[in-house]
Enzyme design. Structure first.
Site, PDB file in Angstrom:
ATOM      1  N   ASP A  48      72.107  78.221  95.321  1.00  0.00           N
ATOM      2  CA  ASP A  48      71.586  76.861  95.270  1.00  0.00           C
ATOM      3  C   ASP A  48      71.902  76.196  96.598  1.00  0.00           C
ATOM      4  O   ASP A  48      73.000  76.378  97.137  1.00  0.00           O
ATOM      5  CB  ASP A  48      72.229  76.069  94.124  1.00  0.00           C
ATOM      6  CG  ASP A  48      71.834  76.582  92.754  1.00  0.00           C
ATOM      7  OD1 ASP A  48      70.696  77.068  92.611  1.00  0.00           O
ATOM      8  OD2 ASP A  48      72.650  76.479  91.825  1.00  0.00           O
ATOM      9  N   ASP A  98      64.556  76.248  90.649  1.00  0.00           N
ATOM     10  CA  ASP A  98      64.986  75.241  89.678  1.00  0.00           C
ATOM     11  C   ASP A  98      64.032  74.046  89.685  1.00  0.00           C
ATOM     12  O   ASP A  98      63.667  73.524  88.632  1.00  0.00           O
ATOM     13  CB  ASP A  98      66.403  74.741  90.004  1.00  0.00           C
ATOM     14  CG  ASP A  98      67.443  75.833  89.968  1.00  0.00           C
ATOM     15  OD1 ASP A  98      67.247  76.833  89.245  1.00  0.00           O
ATOM     16  OD2 ASP A  98      68.469  75.686  90.661  1.00  0.00           O
TER      17      ASP A  98
END
Length: 158
Positions: A107, A125
């Site tokens: 991430d 995401d």
């Protein structure tokens, strides 16, 4: 064909951005984009928003869970817009690839306001969440639209 194309686009966009940011952040821990957005290097051992990351679960558990979810999405969402379905599946596969290769998900998008930071996320995401929000919005709209049509129908007996 639309589903497959969208899925591949989402997958390639996710993997490409992760590789570019990973290679650039190799020498830096944080890259400031704006006053509210940074690129950071965060490895998520858990699931969405880092849930269960403090536990030492085997990546195999999350890989199997991801595969089950992808299969369920294909089965249960067959009547959903193929573009939205493709973004969800492509994003899920993108994060699954990270889990298979690294044992965790990379991430890098850090959205923040002053000292409050939203949990770091990635393009996969984003595509998943935005697609689900759009689906929910249209489902709610359809529910109220159909309800109004039903109530205004000539078939209602007085």
């Amino acid at each position: 064909m639309i589903l497959v194309s969208t899925c591949l686009f989402a997958l390639l966009l996710d993997q490409l951005t992760k590789q570019v940011v990973l290679s650039y952040l190799d020498h830096k821990s944080i890259y400031k984009i704006t006053n509210f957005l940074n690129f950071v290097k965060i490895w998520n051992n858990g699931i969405s928003f880092g849930i269960f990351s403090e536990h030492n679960f085997s990546p195999i558990i999350f890989i199997c869970l991801s595969l089950i979810i992808i299969i369920l999405i294909l089965y249960l969402m067959s009547n959903i817009n193929p573009i939205l379905q493709g973004f969800i599946i492509g994003g899920a596969i993108g994060n699954l690839i990270d889990r298979i290769i690294f044992g965790k998900v990379f991430d890098f998008i850090d959205f923040h306001i002053n000292h409050w930071h939203y949990p770091a996320f990635n393009i996969a995401d984003s595509l998943i969440v935005i697609s689900i929000i759009i689906i929910i919005f249209y489902e709610i709209k359809a529910y109220f639209f159909n309800k109004n049509n039903f109530c205004n129908s000539k078939n209602i007996k007085k």
